[in-house]
Scaffold this motif. Structure first.
Motif, PDB file in Angstrom:
ATOM      1  N   PRO A 111       0.801  -1.227   0.000  1.00 10.30           N
ATOM      2  CA  PRO A 111       0.000   0.000   0.000  1.00 10.30           C
ATOM      3  C   PRO A 111       0.834   1.276   0.000  1.00 10.30           C
ATOM      4  O   PRO A 111       0.332   2.327  -0.419  1.00 10.30           O
ATOM      5  CB  PRO A 111      -0.823  -0.127   1.283  1.00 10.30           C
ATOM      6  N   GLU A 112       2.092   1.206   0.446  1.00 15.51           N
ATOM      7  CA  GLU A 112       2.938   2.398   0.400  1.00 15.51           C
ATOM      8  C   GLU A 112       3.152   2.869  -1.034  1.00 15.51           C
ATOM      9  O   GLU A 112       3.348   4.060  -1.292  1.00 15.51           O
ATOM     10  CB  GLU A 112       4.300   2.126   1.051  1.00 15.51           C
ATOM     11  N   ASN A 113       3.099   1.934  -1.965  1.00 16.15           N
ATOM     12  CA  ASN A 113       3.302   2.260  -3.371  1.00 16.15           C
ATOM     13  C   ASN A 113       2.041   2.052  -4.211  1.00 16.15           C
ATOM     14  O   ASN A 113       2.122   1.979  -5.443  1.00 16.15           O
ATOM     15  CB  ASN A 113       4.439   1.405  -3.941  1.00 16.15           C
ATOM     16  N   ASN A 114       0.898   1.968  -3.535  1.00 16.74           N
ATOM     17  CA  ASN A 114      -0.380   1.791  -4.235  1.00 16.74           C
ATOM     18  C   ASN A 114      -0.326   0.645  -5.237  1.00 16.74           C
ATOM     19  O   ASN A 114      -0.764   0.774  -6.396  1.00 16.74           O
ATOM     20  CB  ASN A 114      -0.803   3.083  -4.944  1.00 16.74           C
ATOM     21  N   ILE A 294      -2.692 -10.600   6.256  1.00  9.97           N
ATOM     22  CA  ILE A 294      -2.053 -10.750   7.566  1.00  9.97           C
ATOM     23  C   ILE A 294      -0.596 -10.297   7.524  1.00  9.97           C
ATOM     24  O   ILE A 294      -0.098  -9.651   8.462  1.00  9.97           O
ATOM     25  CB  ILE A 294      -2.135 -12.217   8.039  1.00  9.97           C
ATOM     26  N   ASN A 295       0.084 -10.587   6.428  1.00 10.19           N
ATOM     27  CA  ASN A 295       1.510 -10.266   6.297  1.00 10.19           C
ATOM     28  C   ASN A 295       1.759  -8.926   5.619  1.00 10.19           C
ATOM     29  O   ASN A 295       2.843  -8.689   5.073  1.00 10.19           O
ATOM     30  CB  ASN A 295       2.216 -11.379   5.500  1.00 10.19           C
ATOM     31  N   SER A 296       0.777  -8.039   5.667  1.00 12.31           N
ATOM     32  CA  SER A 296       0.899  -6.737   5.005  1.00 12.31           C
ATOM     33  C   SER A 296       0.697  -5.598   6.003  1.00 12.31           C
ATOM     34  O   SER A 296       0.199  -5.817   7.117  1.00 12.31           O
ATOM     35  CB  SER A 296      -0.154  -6.615   3.900  1.00 12.31           C
ATOM     36  N   PRO A 297       1.037  -4.361   5.613  1.00 14.43           N
ATOM     37  CA  PRO A 297       0.786  -3.195   6.481  1.00 14.43           C
ATOM     38  C   PRO A 297      -0.695  -2.895   6.681  1.00 14.43           C
ATOM     39  O   PRO A 297      -1.037  -2.048   7.510  1.00 14.43           O
ATOM     40  CB  PRO A 297       1.463  -2.040   5.720  1.00 14.43           C
ATOM     41  N   LEU A 298      -1.576  -3.567   5.952  1.00  6.31           N
ATOM     42  CA  LEU A 298      -3.008  -3.320   6.087  1.00  6.31           C
ATOM     43  C   LEU A 298      -3.653  -4.136   7.192  1.00  6.31           C
ATOM     44  O   LEU A 298      -4.826  -3.943   7.506  1.00  6.31           O
ATOM     45  CB  LEU A 298      -3.720  -3.620   4.761  1.00  6.31           C
ATOM     46  N   ALA A 299      -2.886  -5.047   7.800  1.00  2.00           N
ATOM     47  CA  ALA A 299      -3.441  -5.907   8.847  1.00  2.00           C
ATOM     48  C   ALA A 299      -3.608  -5.134  10.151  1.00  2.00           C
ATOM     49  O   ALA A 299      -2.753  -4.333  10.535  1.00  2.00           O
ATOM     50  CB  ALA A 299      -2.548  -7.114   9.069  1.00  2.00           C
ATOM     51  N   GLY A 303      -5.134  -9.888  12.792  1.00  2.00           N
ATOM     52  CA  GLY A 303      -4.821 -10.141  11.395  1.00  2.00           C
ATOM     53  C   GLY A 303      -5.909  -9.713  10.430  1.00  2.00           C
ATOM     54  O   GLY A 303      -5.749  -9.824   9.207  1.00  2.00           O
ATOM     55  N   TRP A 304      -7.036  -9.205  10.954  1.00  4.87           N
ATOM     56  CA  TRP A 304      -8.103  -8.744  10.083  1.00  4.87           C
ATOM     57  C   TRP A 304      -7.721  -7.406   9.457  1.00  4.87           C
ATOM     58  O   TRP A 304      -6.885  -6.670  10.003  1.00  4.87           O
ATOM     59  CB  TRP A 304      -9.415  -8.633  10.861  1.00  4.87           C
ATOM     60  N   THR A 305      -8.317  -7.073   8.337  1.00  2.55           N
ATOM     61  CA  THR A 305      -7.971  -5.848   7.621  1.00  2.55           C
ATOM     62  C   THR A 305      -8.361  -4.620   8.439  1.00  2.55           C
ATOM     63  O   THR A 305      -9.529  -4.442   8.787  1.00  2.55           O
ATOM     64  CB  THR A 305      -8.687  -5.799   6.265  1.00  2.55           C
ATOM     65  N   ALA A 306      -7.380  -3.780   8.742  1.00  5.16           N
ATOM     66  CA  ALA A 306      -7.641  -2.600   9.566  1.00  5.16           C
ATOM     67  C   ALA A 306      -8.626  -1.665   8.862  1.00  5.16           C
ATOM     68  O   ALA A 306      -8.453  -1.326   7.686  1.00  5.16           O
ATOM     69  CB  ALA A 306      -6.342  -1.870   9.863  1.00  5.16           C
ATOM     70  N   ALA A 307      -9.659  -1.269   9.592  1.00  2.58           N
ATOM     71  CA  ALA A 307     -10.661  -0.358   9.043  1.00  2.58           C
ATOM     72  C   ALA A 307     -11.367   0.348  10.191  1.00  2.58           C
ATOM     73  O   ALA A 307     -11.621  -0.257  11.232  1.00  2.58           O
ATOM     74  CB  ALA A 307     -11.681  -1.117   8.190  1.00  2.58           C
ATOM     75  N   ASP A 308     -11.674   1.619   9.991  1.00  2.00           N
ATOM     76  CA  ASP A 308     -12.486   2.341  10.965  1.00  2.00           C
ATOM     77  C   ASP A 308     -13.872   1.699  10.990  1.00  2.00           C
ATOM     78  O   ASP A 308     -14.464   1.447   9.931  1.00  2.00           O
ATOM     79  CB  ASP A 308     -12.592   3.814  10.571  1.00  2.00           C
ATOM     80  N   GLN A 309     -14.397   1.431  12.185  1.00  2.00           N
ATOM     81  CA  GLN A 309     -15.648   0.684  12.288  1.00  2.00           C
ATOM     82  C   GLN A 309     -16.855   1.448  11.777  1.00  2.00           C
ATOM     83  O   GLN A 309     -17.912   0.846  11.542  1.00  2.00           O
ATOM     84  CB  GLN A 309     -15.893   0.250  13.727  1.00  2.00           C
ATOM     85  N   ASN A 310     -16.717   2.733  11.574  1.00  2.00           N
ATOM     86  CA  ASN A 310     -17.826   3.527  11.039  1.00  2.00           C
ATOM     87  C   ASN A 310     -17.648   3.880   9.570  1.00  2.00           C
ATOM     88  O   ASN A 310     -18.575   3.741   8.780  1.00  2.00           O
ATOM     89  CB  ASN A 310     -18.003   4.806  11.859  1.00  2.00           C
ATOM     90  N   ASN A 316      -4.484   4.123   8.243  1.00  2.00           N
ATOM     91  CA  ASN A 316      -3.139   4.531   7.836  1.00  2.00           C
ATOM     92  C   ASN A 316      -3.013   4.827   6.350  1.00  2.00           C
ATOM     93  O   ASN A 316      -2.103   5.561   5.940  1.00  2.00           O
ATOM     94  CB  ASN A 316      -2.133   3.438   8.211  1.00  2.00           C
ATOM     95  N   PHE A 317      -3.910   4.285   5.562  1.00  2.71           N
ATOM     96  CA  PHE A 317      -3.884   4.485   4.116  1.00  2.71           C
ATOM     97  C   PHE A 317      -5.284   4.911   3.683  1.00  2.71           C
ATOM     98  O   PHE A 317      -6.154   4.067   3.432  1.00  2.71           O
ATOM     99  CB  PHE A 317      -3.461   3.193   3.410  1.00  2.71           C
ATOM    100  N   PRO A 318      -5.541   6.216   3.599  1.00  5.82           N
ATOM    101  CA  PRO A 318      -6.900   6.712   3.367  1.00  5.82           C
ATOM    102  C   PRO A 318      -7.497   6.356   2.012  1.00  5.82           C
ATOM    103  O   PRO A 318      -8.708   6.526   1.811  1.00  5.82           O
ATOM    104  CB  PRO A 318      -6.758   8.228   3.533  1.00  5.82           C
ATOM    105  N   ASN A 319      -6.688   5.865   1.088  1.00  2.37           N
ATOM    106  CA  ASN A 319      -7.225   5.440  -0.212  1.00  2.37           C
ATOM    107  C   ASN A 319      -7.533   3.944  -0.230  1.00  2.37           C
ATOM    108  O   ASN A 319      -7.792   3.373  -1.293  1.00  2.37           O
ATOM    109  CB  ASN A 319      -6.264   5.783  -1.347  1.00  2.37           C
TER     110      ASN A 319
END
Length: 436
Positions: A111-114, A294-299, A303-310, A316-319
């Motif tokens: 995700p750092e490099n899209n 799980i093995n990425s910066p998005l975890a 290990g679930w995909t990080a996301a704001d619950q609302n 960390n990556f707004p796109n």
């Protein structure tokens, strides 16, 4: 600039650019709802959206319970006649015109490099939607796969299509002994499914006149019958008591020995292990996110995909946005929850792409249509905090024949006819939610 996408549909060949304005990882329930609503939004052209999904066949997974539980019929020949209408479609047939289907498997994220890498190459994006579902981990229960893959051994599971047919076969032929049903630790997809097959089996054995010879036992890793909502947990506890089904809370299955027909459990309240005999076993596997997440910066947590619950937006990556079972939000992992998340995600992704503030908010809505036997169904609906959130009326904890017919016939039709067109919004039905 987005590279041109060339499509040669007449010959079954499609060539795709390596860059998309919106890339959607996953073409299952969440991915299908996400790309169809994005394509219908009017901000992104369909050809600017690419979906990465390697599977040739799209399965309506709630049908697995209906297969194993006899809702679609009590013999395999009858059920197989209903495969097209209730169970599956070719993946290509469900795609919005113009949206790019790329049949590649994602193996890593950057995700750092899209960008991300598939089994065939690298792809870049402006926006990314993570929607691959989750992984069934039968391998985390020692001996489970060996027992399940033996067609003659009475260990079954409705969480895979082939195992669902095995469930139907063995449930119909089981006449006496100990029938054990198991629910693993949450989170799992469709948290009510382990009980659905329990009640459907009990009802069928009663109908066949064999119930009196069967010792039904329910083992669960939870400490209540239905963790997402106290109201429905109490109703299900009352139901299983009336049906004479003992429950064993806080038990985690560690191993299955098909030769001795024994299960090794750990009691999480005492830490002690003990073995239990079975003659029929329905098990549900532990479930995790995919390794490439799980093995990425998005975890995020677990290990679930990080996301704001609302907002469903990555902190960390707004796109990057996430919907469905892989999303690390404290809602139930159900299709109903996914359908409520997707309009929020689409609204926020579009607003972010236009430089506007992200305001749309997901309430944590979830729904679990619980088969309770006797051609009835309890339509459990709830939201964040465990509060009930009924669509129809306040007494949905009372099993209903109307809800049973909706689940059996209406929901599969909606899934295959409205969801692919971006015309279904979960508890909002066909009315697109408005956000202010």
């Amino acid at each position: 600039m987005l590279q041109r996408v060339i499509s040669r549909r007449a010959y079954g060949i499609r060539h795709f650019s390596t860059h998309s304005r919106v890339a959607v990882i996953g073409g299952g329930t969440a991915g299908m709802a996400a790309r169809s609503q994005l394509a219908e939004n009017g901000v992104f052209r369909p050809e600017e959206i690419s979906v990465f999904e390697p599977r040739e066949t799209h399965l309506y997974q709630p049908s697995f319970t209906m297969i194993g539980g006899g809702v679609l019929g009590n013999n395999q020949a009858t059920v197989k006649k209903k495969e097209f209408s209730h169970i599956k479609r070719p993946t290509d047939s469900l795609f919005h015109t113009g949206v790019n289907l790329i049949k590649e498997k994602v193996v890593s994220l950057d995700p750092e490099n899209n960008s991300f890498t598939t089994n065939k190459g690298q792809h870049t994006y402006e926006y990314l939607v993570i929607a691959p579902g989750l992984k069934l981990r039968y391998d985390l229960i020692e001996g489970a796969s060996e027992a399940l893959d033996d067609p003659d051994h009475p260990v079954v599971s409705i969480y895979r299509e082939d195992y669902a047919y095995k469930t139907l076969k063995h449930r119909e032929n089981f006449t006496k002994g100990t029938a054990l049903f198991y629910q693993p630790p949450f989170p799992i997809k469709c948290g009510g499914a382990p009980q659905k097959i329990l009640y459907l089996s009990e009802s069928r054995w009663r109908e066949l006149g064999t119930r009196g010879n069967i010792d039904l036992q329910y083992y669960t890793a939870a400490n209540v019958m239905f963790p997402p909502c106290e109201k429905y947990s109490m109703a299900l506890d009352k139901l299983r008591t009336e049906l004479g089904i003992p429950v064993h809370f806080e038990h985690v299955m560690k191993a299955v020995d098909k030769n001795s027909k024994e299960i090794l459990f750990t009691n999480t309240s005492t830490g002690k292990e003990h073995a239990v005999k079975y003659d029929f076993l329905h098990l549900v596997p532990p479930q995790t996110n995919h390794d490439f997440i799980i093995n990425s910066p998005l975890a995020g947590a677990g290990g679930w995909t990080a996301a704001d619950q609302n907002s469903m937006q990555n902190p960390n990556f707004p796109n990057v946005f996430s919907v469905g079972d892989s999303a690390g939000v404290p809602s139930s992992k159900t299709a109903a929850s996914t359908f409520a998340q997707v309009p929020v995600m689409v609204e926020n992704l579009v607003k972010h792409s236009q430089g506007e503030e992200v305001k749309a908010s997901f309430s944590g809505y979830g729904s679990c249509p619980l088969f309770t036997g006797d051609n009835k169904l309890m339509l459990a609906e709830f939201k964040y905090g465990g509060a009930s959130n009924e669509t129809f009326y306040s007494k949905q904890d009372i099993p209903s024949r109307i809800f049973y017919q909706m689940k059996k016939d209406l929901f599969p039709w909606i899934y295959f006819n409205l969801v692919p067109k971006g015309q279904w919004y979960g508890n909002k039905t066909v009315f697109k939610p408005r956000f202010f």
